[in-house]
Write an enzyme that holds these catalytic residues in place. Structure first.
Site, short mmCIF file in Angstrom:
data_model
loop_
_atom_site.label_atom_id
_atom_site.label_comp_id
_atom_site.label_asym_id
_atom_site.label_seq_id
_atom_site.Cartn_x
_atom_site.Cartn_y
_atom_site.Cartn_z
N HIS A 232 0.82 -1.21 0.00
CA HIS A 232 0.00 0.00 0.00
C HIS A 232 0.86 1.26 0.00
CE1 HIS A 232 0.88 1.22 4.13
NE2 HIS A 232 0.78 -0.06 4.46
N GLU B 79 -1.68 -7.04 7.88
CA GLU B 79 -0.32 -6.90 8.38
C GLU B 79 -0.10 -7.75 9.63
OE1 GLU B 79 2.63 -6.77 8.02
OE2 GLU B 79 3.22 -4.67 7.74
#
Length: 210
Positions: A9, A83
């Site tokens: 990202h 994550e």
């Protein structure tokens, strides 16, 4: 030949400052948004016009927004791409953690209240099982995060999760995994967005997890 593309990202305020970011749902900075668009153009240059067999994303806003700005149509949103869960270290930088745990790294030390390296590797294995099934129909693109994607690269190469330390992944960078005659291979690693190739501010976002 088909390939697995990893897109980290774009930059957030926390990734820019090195704060560990897992569950916290942050937006992209203006720079992060711009680079996400650049990354989409980079993917188009690398892949051509073929539609991917699968585009999957972490459910965090920073990943989904990156996919949107990159022009990707996400077909699967899964927590398996989230994550690494840093537990009590969420929002802290490595120097802050080392004030109480000297020498701490996510690769060598536990995250109290978070995930172990083995748990992250188990998620990576599940993701790759789905990826390999889809690759027979075309490329796969995964939009996710720094530390998890580094573990995923290690898992692709049949290495332990701690080997992820060897693979740098900057914000909005693209990596490509494939194979050579059946042997897993890294085709490209940490390729920056196109504007960085043209003299932009490459490297400002760093390679920490987010």
């Amino acid at each position: 030949m088909t390939a697995l593309y990893l897109l980290r990202h774009g930059e957030t305020e926390w990734s820019r400052s090195g704060r560990h970011t897992s569950r916290t749902d942050l937006s992209l900075t203006p720079t992060g948004a711009r680079r996400a668009g650049d990354a989409g153009r980079l993917l188009g240059t690398m892949r051509g016009g073929e539609q991917p067999a699968l585009v999957a994303s972490s459910p965090r806003t920073r990943a989904l927004r990156t996919a949107e700005l990159a022009g990707l149509s996400v077909g699967l949103v899964t927590e398996d791409l989230a994550e690494w869960d840093y537990g009590e270290y969420e929002g802290l930088t490595t120097p802050q953690i080392r004030e109480t745990v000297p020498g701490w790294t996510v690769w060598t030390h536990p995250c109290p209240g978070g995930e172990t390296a083995a748990q992250v590797a188990a998620r990576a294995t599940r993701v790759l099982e789905r990826v390999r099934a889809a690759l027979s129909d075309g490329d796969v693109i995964l939009v996710g995060h720094g530390h998890f994607s580094r573990v995923l690269v290690a898992t692709w190469l049949s290495l332990g999760p701690e080997s992820g330390v060897h693979f740098g992944l900057e914000a909005a960078a693209v990596s490509v995994l494939g194979d050579e005659r059946g042997t897993p291979q890294v085709k490209r690693l940490n390729v920056p967005p196109v504007l960085d190739w043209e003299g932009g501010d490459a490297g400002s976002a760093g390679t920490k997890g987010s």
